[in-house]
Design a protein around this motif. Sequence first.
Motif, PDB file in Angstrom:
ATOM      1  N   GLU A  53      21.321 -81.958 -30.512  1.00 49.92           N
ATOM      2  CA  GLU A  53      20.204 -81.767 -29.589  1.00 49.92           C
ATOM      3  C   GLU A  53      20.421 -82.518 -28.229  1.00 49.92           C
ATOM      4  OE1 GLU A  53      17.500 -79.779 -30.538  1.00 49.92           O
ATOM      5  OE2 GLU A  53      18.633 -79.396 -32.074  1.00 49.92           O
ATOM      6  N   ASN A  54      19.617 -82.013 -27.136  1.00 54.01           N
ATOM      7  CA  ASN A  54      19.719 -82.704 -25.839  1.00 54.01           C
ATOM      8  C   ASN A  54      19.437 -84.343 -25.915  1.00 54.01           C
ATOM      9  OD1 ASN A  54      20.468 -80.509 -24.182  1.00 54.01           O
ATOM     10  ND2 ASN A  54      18.160 -80.038 -23.739  1.00 54.01           N
ATOM     11  N   ASP A  55      18.972 -84.807 -26.982  1.00 57.47           N
ATOM     12  CA  ASP A  55      18.496 -86.203 -26.895  1.00 57.47           C
ATOM     13  C   ASP A  55      19.825 -86.873 -27.658  1.00 57.47           C
ATOM     14  OD1 ASP A  55      17.940 -85.282 -29.321  1.00 57.47           O
ATOM     15  OD2 ASP A  55      16.318 -86.544 -29.795  1.00 57.47           O
ATOM     16  N   ASN A  56      20.610 -86.190 -28.140  1.00 55.29           N
ATOM     17  CA  ASN A  56      21.576 -86.909 -28.928  1.00 55.29           C
ATOM     18  C   ASN A  56      22.925 -85.983 -28.938  1.00 55.29           C
ATOM     19  OD1 ASN A  56      23.128 -89.079 -30.265  1.00 55.29           O
ATOM     20  ND2 ASN A  56      22.343 -88.348 -32.157  1.00 55.29           N
ATOM     21  N   PRO A  57      23.475 -85.575 -27.832  1.00 58.01           N
ATOM     22  CA  PRO A  57      24.445 -84.567 -27.661  1.00 58.01           C
ATOM     23  C   PRO A  57      26.003 -85.122 -28.291  1.00 58.01           C
ATOM     24  CG  PRO A  57      24.254 -85.122 -25.506  1.00 58.01           C
ATOM     25  CD  PRO A  57      23.050 -85.787 -26.479  1.00 58.01           C
ATOM     26  N   TYR A  58      26.705 -84.365 -28.779  1.00 54.36           N
ATOM     27  CA  TYR A  58      28.279 -85.019 -29.058  1.00 54.36           C
ATOM     28  C   TYR A  58      29.104 -83.529 -28.885  1.00 54.36           C
ATOM     29  CZ  TYR A  58      27.660 -82.156 -33.371  1.00 54.36           C
ATOM     30  OH  TYR A  58      27.749 -81.280 -34.056  1.00 54.36           O
ATOM     31  N   PHE A  59      30.421 -84.085 -29.015  1.00 52.87           N
ATOM     32  CA  PHE A  59      31.553 -83.079 -28.795  1.00 52.87           C
ATOM     33  C   PHE A  59      32.433 -83.446 -29.731  1.00 52.87           C
ATOM     34  CE2 PHE A  59      32.703 -86.217 -25.826  1.00 52.87           C
ATOM     35  CZ  PHE A  59      34.032 -86.419 -25.908  1.00 52.87           C
ATOM     36  N   GLU A  60      33.220 -82.350 -30.316  1.00 48.56           N
ATOM     37  CA  GLU A  60      34.224 -82.732 -31.379  1.00 48.56           C
ATOM     38  C   GLU A  60      35.547 -82.906 -30.903  1.00 48.56           C
ATOM     39  OE1 GLU A  60      33.816 -79.343 -33.990  1.00 48.56           O
ATOM     40  OE2 GLU A  60      31.959 -80.086 -34.871  1.00 48.56           O
ATOM     41  N   TYR A  61      36.333 -83.875 -31.338  1.00 46.86           N
ATOM     42  CA  TYR A  61      37.581 -84.288 -30.682  1.00 46.86           C
ATOM     43  C   TYR A  61      38.897 -84.389 -31.824  1.00 46.86           C
ATOM     44  CZ  TYR A  61      41.189 -86.161 -28.037  1.00 46.86           C
ATOM     45  OH  TYR A  61      42.327 -86.819 -27.522  1.00 46.86           O
ATOM     46  N   GLY A  62      39.895 -83.863 -31.565  1.00 45.50           N
ATOM     47  CA  GLY A  62      41.062 -84.353 -32.307  1.00 45.50           C
ATOM     48  C   GLY A  62      41.153 -83.327 -33.628  1.00 45.50           C
ATOM     49  N   VAL A  63      42.331 -83.327 -34.255  1.00 47.37           N
ATOM     50  CA  VAL A  63      42.706 -82.469 -35.101  1.00 47.37           C
ATOM     51  C   VAL A  63      41.462 -82.552 -36.592  1.00 47.37           C
ATOM     52  CG1 VAL A  63      45.003 -82.609 -34.940  1.00 47.37           C
ATOM     53  CG2 VAL A  63      44.250 -84.117 -36.419  1.00 47.37           C
ATOM     54  N   MET A  64      40.895 -83.630 -36.455  1.00 51.33           N
ATOM     55  CA  MET A  64      39.743 -84.010 -37.793  1.00 51.33           C
ATOM     56  C   MET A  64      38.451 -83.482 -37.095  1.00 51.33           C
ATOM     57  SD  MET A  64      41.776 -84.463 -40.162  1.00 51.33           S
ATOM     58  CE  MET A  64      40.335 -85.174 -41.465  1.00 51.33           C
ATOM     59  N   ASN A  65      38.590 -83.133 -35.800  1.00 46.97           N
ATOM     60  CA  ASN A  65      37.128 -82.830 -35.257  1.00 46.97           C
ATOM     61  C   ASN A  65      35.854 -83.691 -35.468  1.00 46.97           C
ATOM     62  OD1 ASN A  65      37.856 -80.183 -34.286  1.00 46.97           O
ATOM     63  ND2 ASN A  65      37.467 -79.122 -36.189  1.00 46.97           N
ATOM     64  N   ASP A  66      36.389 -85.087 -34.998  1.00 46.34           N
ATOM     65  CA  ASP A  66      35.483 -86.161 -35.238  1.00 46.34           C
ATOM     66  C   ASP A  66      34.540 -86.168 -34.080  1.00 46.34           C
ATOM     67  OD1 ASP A  66      37.247 -87.691 -36.883  1.00 46.34           O
ATOM     68  OD2 ASP A  66      38.423 -88.266 -35.501  1.00 46.34           O
ATOM     69  N   LYS A  67      33.281 -86.149 -34.511  1.00 50.58           N
ATOM     70  CA  LYS A  67      31.957 -86.153 -33.529  1.00 50.58           C
ATOM     71  C   LYS A  67      32.186 -87.518 -32.762  1.00 50.58           C
ATOM     72  CE  LYS A  67      28.984 -83.651 -36.515  1.00 50.58           C
ATOM     73  NZ  LYS A  67      27.791 -83.636 -37.330  1.00 50.58           N
ATOM     74  N   ILE A  68      32.110 -87.108 -31.538  1.00 47.88           N
ATOM     75  CA  ILE A  68      32.148 -88.238 -30.357  1.00 47.88           C
ATOM     76  C   ILE A  68      30.661 -88.180 -29.705  1.00 47.88           C
ATOM     77  CG2 ILE A  68      33.129 -89.191 -28.419  1.00 47.88           C
ATOM     78  CD1 ILE A  68      34.944 -89.217 -30.675  1.00 47.88           C
ATOM     79  N   PHE A  69      29.926 -89.228 -29.884  1.00 44.44           N
ATOM     80  CA  PHE A  69      28.540 -88.951 -29.145  1.00 44.44           C
ATOM     81  C   PHE A  69      28.529 -89.294 -27.729  1.00 44.44           C
ATOM     82  CE2 PHE A  69      27.726 -88.499 -33.729  1.00 44.44           C
ATOM     83  CZ  PHE A  69      26.569 -87.672 -33.831  1.00 44.44           C
ATOM     84  N   ILE A  70      27.730 -88.870 -26.822  1.00 45.58           N
ATOM     85  CA  ILE A  70      27.604 -89.051 -25.656  1.00 45.58           C
ATOM     86  C   ILE A  70      27.179 -90.374 -25.260  1.00 45.58           C
ATOM     87  CG2 ILE A  70      26.417 -88.529 -23.189  1.00 45.58           C
ATOM     88  CD1 ILE A  70      29.039 -86.759 -24.165  1.00 45.58           C
ATOM     89  N   ASP A  71      26.101 -90.757 -26.011  1.00 43.21           N
ATOM     90  CA  ASP A  71      25.427 -92.064 -26.337  1.00 43.21           C
ATOM     91  C   ASP A  71      26.186 -93.359 -26.408  1.00 43.21           C
ATOM     92  OD1 ASP A  71      23.326 -90.912 -25.154  1.00 43.21           O
ATOM     93  OD2 ASP A  71      22.034 -90.849 -27.200  1.00 43.21           O
ATOM     94  N   ASP A  72      27.594 -93.150 -27.284  1.00 39.76           N
ATOM     95  CA  ASP A  72      28.473 -94.142 -27.652  1.00 39.76           C
ATOM     96  C   ASP A  72      29.281 -94.594 -26.410  1.00 39.76           C
ATOM     97  OD1 ASP A  72      27.215 -94.207 -30.156  1.00 39.76           O
ATOM     98  OD2 ASP A  72      28.874 -92.819 -31.044  1.00 39.76           O
ATOM     99  N   PHE A  73      29.321 -93.576 -25.104  1.00 40.14           N
ATOM    100  CA  PHE A  73      30.046 -94.091 -24.167  1.00 40.14           C
ATOM    101  C   PHE A  73      29.425 -95.367 -23.316  1.00 40.14           C
ATOM    102  CE2 PHE A  73      31.804 -90.231 -25.065  1.00 40.14           C
ATOM    103  CZ  PHE A  73      32.964 -90.012 -24.378  1.00 40.14           C
ATOM    104  N   GLU A  74      30.105 -96.346 -23.003  1.00 39.98           N
ATOM    105  CA  GLU A  74      29.699 -97.436 -22.342  1.00 39.98           C
ATOM    106  C   GLU A  74      30.196 -97.514 -20.894  1.00 39.98           C
ATOM    107  OE1 GLU A  74      30.673-100.735 -24.801  1.00 39.98           O
ATOM    108  OE2 GLU A  74      29.127-100.169 -26.338  1.00 39.98           O
ATOM    109  N   PHE A  75      29.477 -98.142 -19.952  1.00 37.66           N
ATOM    110  CA  PHE A  75      30.012 -98.622 -18.718  1.00 37.66           C
ATOM    111  C   PHE A  75      30.786 -99.903 -18.736  1.00 37.66           C
ATOM    112  CE2 PHE A  75      29.762-100.528 -14.318  1.00 37.66           C
ATOM    113  CZ  PHE A  75      30.357 -99.308 -13.710  1.00 37.66           C
ATOM    114  N   VAL A  76      32.073 -99.878 -18.303  1.00 33.02           N
ATOM    115  CA  VAL A  76      32.936-101.049 -18.211  1.00 33.02           C
ATOM    116  C   VAL A  76      33.136-101.560 -16.949  1.00 33.02           C
ATOM    117  CG1 VAL A  76      33.617-100.762 -20.761  1.00 33.02           C
ATOM    118  CG2 VAL A  76      34.940 -99.586 -18.840  1.00 33.02           C
TER     119      VAL A  76
END
Length: 81
Positions: A53-76
């Motif tokens: 959903e737009n409020d909790n989007p994610y994409f799949e990455y890697g050979v295991m298609n791990d879910k990477i949620f956009i909200d888990d990204f942080e400004f550093v």
Amino acid sequence: MRNEYYMKEYWHFNGDYNIILNLIEVNTVHMTATVAINNLGKLTQETVELRGENDNPYFEYGVMNDKIFIDDFEFVGGDAA
């Protein structure tokens, strides 16, 4: 217009080593994200399809298609403005 996601970072452990993902752009209209990927020093750029959903989007990455949620990204470091 400031992109609130620009260059936010996420460290993904693939089972062997860390991969650093940086958001370049998030397009909620087309449900895509452009991601810079640092994998063992090799830099690549990839446009991925966002899922969920737009409020909790994610994409799949890697050979295991791990879910990477956009909200888990942080400004550093630097100025967030």
